[in-house]
Design an enzyme around this catalytic site. Structure first.
Site, PDB file in Angstrom:
ATOM      1  N   HIS A  81      28.042  31.283  61.510  1.00  0.00           N
ATOM      2  CA  HIS A  81      28.620  31.662  60.226  1.00  0.00           C
ATOM      3  C   HIS A  81      29.412  32.951  60.426  1.00  0.00           C
ATOM      4  CE1 HIS A  81      26.284  29.135  57.100  1.00  0.00           C
ATOM      5  NE2 HIS A  81      26.379  28.479  58.252  1.00  0.00           N
ATOM      6  N   GLU A  83      30.163  35.775  58.943  1.00  0.00           N
ATOM      7  CA  GLU A  83      29.675  37.138  58.776  1.00  0.00           C
ATOM      8  C   GLU A  83      28.703  37.530  59.887  1.00  0.00           C
ATOM      9  OE1 GLU A  83      29.509  34.384  56.778  1.00  0.00           O
ATOM     10  OE2 GLU A  83      28.496  35.047  54.949  1.00  0.00           O
ATOM     11  N   ARG A  88      27.785  40.347  65.201  1.00  0.00           N
ATOM     12  CA  ARG A  88      27.482  40.254  66.629  1.00  0.00           C
ATOM     13  C   ARG A  88      28.628  40.829  67.455  1.00  0.00           C
ATOM     14  NH1 ARG A  88      23.123  37.053  68.203  1.00  0.00           N
ATOM     15  NH2 ARG A  88      23.968  36.917  70.309  1.00  0.00           N
ATOM     16  N   CYS A 130      26.073  32.435  52.303  1.00  0.00           N
ATOM     17  CA  CYS A 130      25.160  31.351  51.966  1.00  0.00           C
ATOM     18  C   CYS A 130      23.783  31.925  51.648  1.00  0.00           C
ATOM     19  CB  CYS A 130      25.082  30.347  53.114  1.00  0.00           C
ATOM     20  SG  CYS A 130      24.344  30.990  54.640  1.00  0.00           S
ATOM     21  N   CYS A 186      22.697  33.669  55.432  1.00  0.00           N
ATOM     22  CA  CYS A 186      23.396  34.954  55.587  1.00  0.00           C
ATOM     23  C   CYS A 186      22.919  35.963  54.554  1.00  0.00           C
ATOM     24  CB  CYS A 186      24.910  34.742  55.481  1.00  0.00           C
ATOM     25  SG  CYS A 186      25.609  33.831  56.876  1.00  0.00           S
ATOM     26  N   LYS A 189      19.686  37.358  56.032  1.00  0.00           N
ATOM     27  CA  LYS A 189      19.922  38.190  57.210  1.00  0.00           C
ATOM     28  C   LYS A 189      20.564  39.529  56.819  1.00  0.00           C
ATOM     29  CE  LYS A 189      20.185  34.639  60.783  1.00  0.00           C
ATOM     30  NZ  LYS A 189      20.996  34.039  61.872  1.00  0.00           N
ATOM     31  N   ARG A 331      11.222  49.053  66.429  1.00  0.00           N
ATOM     32  CA  ARG A 331      12.183  48.112  65.845  1.00  0.00           C
ATOM     33  C   ARG A 331      11.483  46.836  65.386  1.00  0.00           C
ATOM     34  NH1 ARG A 331      15.803  43.936  67.577  1.00  0.00           N
ATOM     35  NH2 ARG A 331      17.711  43.936  66.331  1.00  0.00           N
TER      36      ARG A 331
END
Length: 355
Positions: A81, A83, A88, A130, A186, A189, A331
């Site tokens: 996707h 975005e 990345r 999405c 998305c 995320k 993390r």
């Protein structure tokens, strides 16, 4: 409400995309006369002198099944996707800049590297992301407002199923007849990145956390935006996104019922003039069905490529990618905090490989 900054950011990204003279990667008209569509996204830096600089551009609407991870060996990009690809690619840009210091964009800071402090980052997307933030928008486009009857699968929601259920984690892709990916929407995320920042496993090894300031997108109501990114994600440590809307008609490849989705994804780092085209998560032309790509066919934004680039900058002590990720306890704890807030966050299968 349309914002001038949002319009300026959108115009900057679309202008760079329109200037690209790519032989492949952009949507085209097929031999049967059907036109293609795709989503365009871009990460943009706004510096203290009010200059707007697009850093990365990406297109894409595909996601690969979870089973691909069993043979990927770190060489296949699973979520294509736009975005996610743009983010990345921004991480690749960070590693490239860190390996060529001094840089106009990153600098050494104590024992780490940081992105320039006078810059704010925005993510432009040509369609609503999405997942949760776009559910009301999608339902408004349907002839019937009756909820789809497909049940949630194993405690989570797939794509557009049950669009009357809001504030829940959803997986890609939207079609219920597709193979399961377990890749989160998305919306989900991006929501999580308000806590973790946008650095990935490789860049977070050497960089201070980096956060997005703005999401530049149309067809998203403030109520939907707040529910998706704030109301369901209450945390004192969140760096909450701000919504900017834009006004421009310069992008010509919006989604349409008369069009088919483009199978390709275009990646472009603007300051480096670096372009790559992906097909099925690997370099265009390198795909092999049910196998890792041809030798050298992995993308610059594959996990394998990220770790190879990181090891040229600093020493990595772990021998496996899974060990490398697990070693970063802080993390991992932050990621788990965010997943607990969102709930029903089923992980994807491990895409492991030797370092």
């Amino acid at each position: 409400m349309v914002n001038e900054l949002g319009s300026d950011i959108a115009t900057a990204v679309i202008t760079e995309f329109n200037k690209l003279n790519a032989k492949s990667g952009k949507p085209t008209t097929r031999s049967n006369g059907v036109k293609e569509w795709t989503v365009l996204a871009g990460v943009v830096a706004i510096t203290s002198d009010s200059k707007i600089t697009p850093i990365t551009l990406a297109t894409g609407v595909k996601v690969l099944p979870d089973k691909v991870r069993s043979y990927s060996n770190g060489k296949v990009v699973h979520d294509m996707h736009a975005e996610i690809l743009a983010l990345r690619l921004f991480n690749y840009f960070l590693l490239e800049e860190a390996s060529n210091l001094p840089s106009a964009w990153v600098e050494r800071y104590h024992n780490q590297v940081r992105f320039r402090k006078d810059a704010k980052l925005a993510l432009f997307v040509s369609e609503p992301p999405c997942g949760d933030v776009s559910m009301n928008y999608l339902s408004s486009l349907l002839e019937s407002n009756d909820s789809w009857t497909s049940s949630s699968t194993e405690g989570f929601y797939r794509g557009r199923n049950h669009f009357d259920q809001l504030g829940v984690v959803r997986t890609k892709p939207g079609r219920t007849d597709s193979l399961i990916s377990y890749s989160k929407s998305c919306s989900d995320k991006l929501c999580l990145k308000q806590l973790t920042g946008i650095c990935n496993a490789a860049t977070s090894h050497i960089f201070e956390p980096i956060y997005l300031e703005y999401l530049v997108v149309n067809n998203v109501d403030t109520a939907d935006f707040d529910r998706c990114f704030k109301n369901r994600f209450q945390t004192e440590n969140g760096h909450y996104l701000k919504l900017l809307k834009y006004k421009t008609k310069a992008y010509e490849f919006h989604k349409s019922d008369e069009k088919e989705p483009s199978p390709l994804s275009l990646l472009y780092i603007v300051p480096h003039n670096l372009l790559q085209v992906l097909n099925n998560g690997v370099k265009n032309g390198a795909f092999i069905k049910n196998k890792a790509p041809k030798p050298g066919g992995e993308s610059i934004i594959s996990n394998k490529s990220f770790l190879q680039k990181l090891t040229r900058i600093c020493k990595v002590n772990e021998s496996r990618y899974s060990q490398f990720k697990a070693f970063h306890n802080t993390r991992q704890a932050i990621k788990q905090e965010g997943r607990d807030l969102l709930q029903n966050w089923r992980p994807t299968s491990i895409d492991d490989f030797d370092l």
